[in-house]
Motif scaffolding. Structure first.
Motif, PDB file in Angstrom:
ATOM      1  N   GLY A  86       0.826  -1.078  -0.086  1.00 44.07           N
ATOM      2  CA  GLY A  86       0.074  -0.051  -0.129  1.00 44.07           C
ATOM      3  C   GLY A  86       0.861   1.145  -0.002  1.00 44.07           C
ATOM      4  N   ALA A  87       1.886   1.125   0.704  1.00 38.48           N
ATOM      5  CA  ALA A  87       2.758   2.433   0.870  1.00 38.48           C
ATOM      6  C   ALA A  87       3.516   2.590  -0.661  1.00 38.48           C
ATOM      7  CB  ALA A  87       4.063   2.330   1.679  1.00 38.48           C
ATOM      8  N   ALA A  88       3.755   1.594  -1.320  1.00 39.53           N
ATOM      9  CA  ALA A  88       4.525   1.594  -2.698  1.00 39.53           C
ATOM     10  C   ALA A  88       3.331   2.133  -3.529  1.00 39.53           C
ATOM     11  CB  ALA A  88       4.946   0.326  -3.311  1.00 39.53           C
ATOM     12  N   VAL A  89       2.000   1.791  -3.420  1.00 45.01           N
ATOM     13  CA  VAL A  89       1.144   2.254  -4.294  1.00 45.01           C
ATOM     14  C   VAL A  89       0.719   3.573  -4.164  1.00 45.01           C
ATOM     15  CG1 VAL A  89      -1.540   1.937  -4.690  1.00 45.01           C
ATOM     16  CG2 VAL A  89      -0.082  -0.211  -4.604  1.00 45.01           C
ATOM     17  N   PHE A  90       0.821   4.154  -2.974  1.00 43.41           N
ATOM     18  CA  PHE A  90       0.524   5.426  -2.761  1.00 43.41           C
ATOM     19  C   PHE A  90       1.581   6.334  -3.317  1.00 43.41           C
ATOM     20  CE2 PHE A  90       1.480   9.241   0.325  1.00 43.41           C
ATOM     21  CZ  PHE A  90       0.260   9.848   0.048  1.00 43.41           C
ATOM     22  N   MET A  91       2.730   6.086  -3.260  1.00 39.66           N
ATOM     23  CA  MET A  91       3.833   6.642  -4.147  1.00 39.66           C
ATOM     24  C   MET A  91       3.645   6.679  -5.377  1.00 39.66           C
ATOM     25  SD  MET A  91       5.634   7.836  -1.694  1.00 39.66           S
ATOM     26  CE  MET A  91       6.231   9.014  -2.855  1.00 39.66           C
TER      27      MET A  91
END
Length: 493
Positions: A65-70
């Motif tokens: 999710g953190a990667a997708v947010f970026m």
């Protein structure tokens, strides 16, 4: 001068009926952002991810999710600067070159086609729960024509559909979380549970990492599939009434969606039932409602997953169609895909997606129901490739802004450039993971063949404007100029 020329070009296209209508308002896009995180990847894919990683799957969803947010922040920055139809396909063409734009756009269409075929098949299975005597292909055919017809009306109709579909899904998820929390807090015996519900279930059945670090890595193939389609928010920029307002609002809800819809929901599930029982004793979502004494639990869940499938198919048709429209504008697809109806809808792209979905009518009879991991892994490869192209386009854009001294972005991506580099490395790791595990390795073979065919198609068939970089209007508002010097000069004179 270039911006003036492009603006005149857009005006002429609009007069000719070749520009999409900006009919999506804040309410539409906000709920599309919420609903894009809830679909097959949550209701059915989550069980597969849990079996691979155990309770550690929560960590996998947080990292993913953190990667997708970026990725979404990078896409959001570009979408606010260039709110165009075609979105990341055109951004790749503008900042990485026409071949990159061609490959990115068609790979997204490929991704949407695979997922849509899976979704129409899933819809037919869900309907079979209530109408077992009706052949599955009839439901597939009916839903294709129904959603295609609605998508031909106007983008506002699409927005309204997504609003209500997403509202139902969000309410259902919140009800599941609340119901599960009630079971845990008040000590009810959850329906079908073999142990007492409680937070201890997260660590009492082999620990937090029951399958080791390898299990955590294996789960990423399914976890990233669950997030696929979230980039549709960037595609709406070309039809949003106020993209500079609604796109940042939608993108910034990504962390909340990940924590609410995945981490919290699955955390509650694995507190109710041991992780190794989830998916093996009926649907865990049904078991939550059953544990609360709701006899109609299977029917409630079936209605929710049907809504999720309808929403997913609707978004697939919309997203792929708008990317095809952008490809046609660039000379990367037949010009017929750039035709717009009097309602401002690219009708040929909708018809093409409906034709692709008709393949689902045939495949529905020959593909077994246990090929979810295969479909998910192929879709994951296509999704991650598109995300990498979004990140690479963003890096190229940021470098051009610095090199040419252009106005700073109004919605800048945070922690630049470290976060972008780390996210690209993470996406590369996911692609490597697909090749490491045998049940997902075929996705790399399919992906490599697909990319090779696209490069060949570009070399053989793309000519003229299709060999040039996309020209995009930079809609960044310049910083206000305070005329202090002029006032001082006037006073001196």
């Amino acid at each position: 001068m270039q911006q003036l020329t492009l603006a005149m070009k857009d005006a002429s296209l609009q007069a000719a009926g070749a520009v999409l209508n900006r009919g999506l308002n804040v309410r539409h896009i906000r709920f599309m952002a919420l609903g894009s995180a809830i679909g097959t990847g949550l209701f059915y894919g989550s069980a597969s991810a849990i079996q691979k990683a155990g309770p550690a799957v929560l960590l996998a969803y947080m990292i993913g999710g953190a990667a997708v947010f970026m990725v979404m922040r990078a896409l959001g920055e570009m979408a606010v600067r260039h709110p165009v139809s075609g979105s990341f396909g055109q951004y790749a063409s503008r900042y990485l070159g026409p071949l990159a734009g061609f490959v990115t756009g068609w790979t997204y269409v490929f991704e949407m086609a695979i997922v849509a075929i899976a979704d129409v098949t899933a819809f037919s299975i869900y309907m079979g729960f209530w109408f077992p005597q009706v052949e599955r292909w009839i439901w597939v055919l009916a839903i294709i024509f129904f959603l295609a017809a609605l998508n031909l009306l106007s983008v506002k109709v699409f927005g309204e559909l997504e609003f209500w579909f997403s509202l139902i899904k969000v309410v259902a998820i919140i009800a599941m979380i609340a119901g599960g929390a009630a079971i845990i807090i008040f000590g009810f015996q959850a329906g079908g549970a073999s142990v007492t519900p409680g937070l201890g279930n997260l660590v009492e059945h082999g620990g937090l990492f029951p399958n080791g670090f390898e299990g955590l890595l294996a789960a990423f193939a399914v976890v990233m599939f669950a997030f696929g389609g979230i980039e549709t928010i960037g595609i709406t920029a070309g039809e949003a009434a106020d993209p500079k307002k609604v796109i940042p609002q939608a993108v910034n809800t990504v962390p909340v969606r990940v924590l609410l819809f995945y981490v919290l929901t699955l955390g509650v599930l694995m507190s109710l039932f041991p992780w190794n029982e989830i998916g093996s004793n009926g649907s865990p979502f049904v078991q939550i409602f059953s544990g609360l004494g709701i006899p109609a639990a299977p029917h409630i869940l079936n209605a929710v997953v049907i809504t999720a499938a309808l929403s997913a198919i609707n978004s697939d048709i919309f997203g792929a169609g708008r990317i095809l429209f952008g490809l046609a504008r660039q000379g990367h697809a037949p010009q017929s895909f750039g035709r717009v109806s009097r309602h401002g809808v690219p009708w040929m792209t909708v018809i093409m997606m409906a034709a692709i979905l008709l393949v689902g009518v045939v495949l529905n009879a020959v593909i077994p129901e246990d090929v979810f991991v295969l479909i998910a892994s192929i879709a994951t490869f296509a999704t991650v490739w598109v995300w990498v192209m979004i990140l690479a386009s963003h890096v190229a854009m940021k470098r051009e802004i610095a090199r040419k001294g252009l106005p700073a972005s109004e919605f800048p991506s945070p922690l630049w450039p470290a976060a972008s580099v780390l996210t690209i490395l993470f996406m590369a790791m996911v692609i490597v993971i697909l090749g490491v595990f045998e049940d997902t390795r075929v996705a790399l073979y399919v992906g490599a063949v697909w990319l090779g065919l696209l490069v060949l198609a570009f070399r053989l068939w793309v000519r003229g404007n299709g060999r040039r970089r996309a020209e995009l209007v930079d809609e960044t508002s310049p910083l206000p100029v305070v005329p202090v010097a002029d006032d001082a000069g006037a006073a001196a004179r």
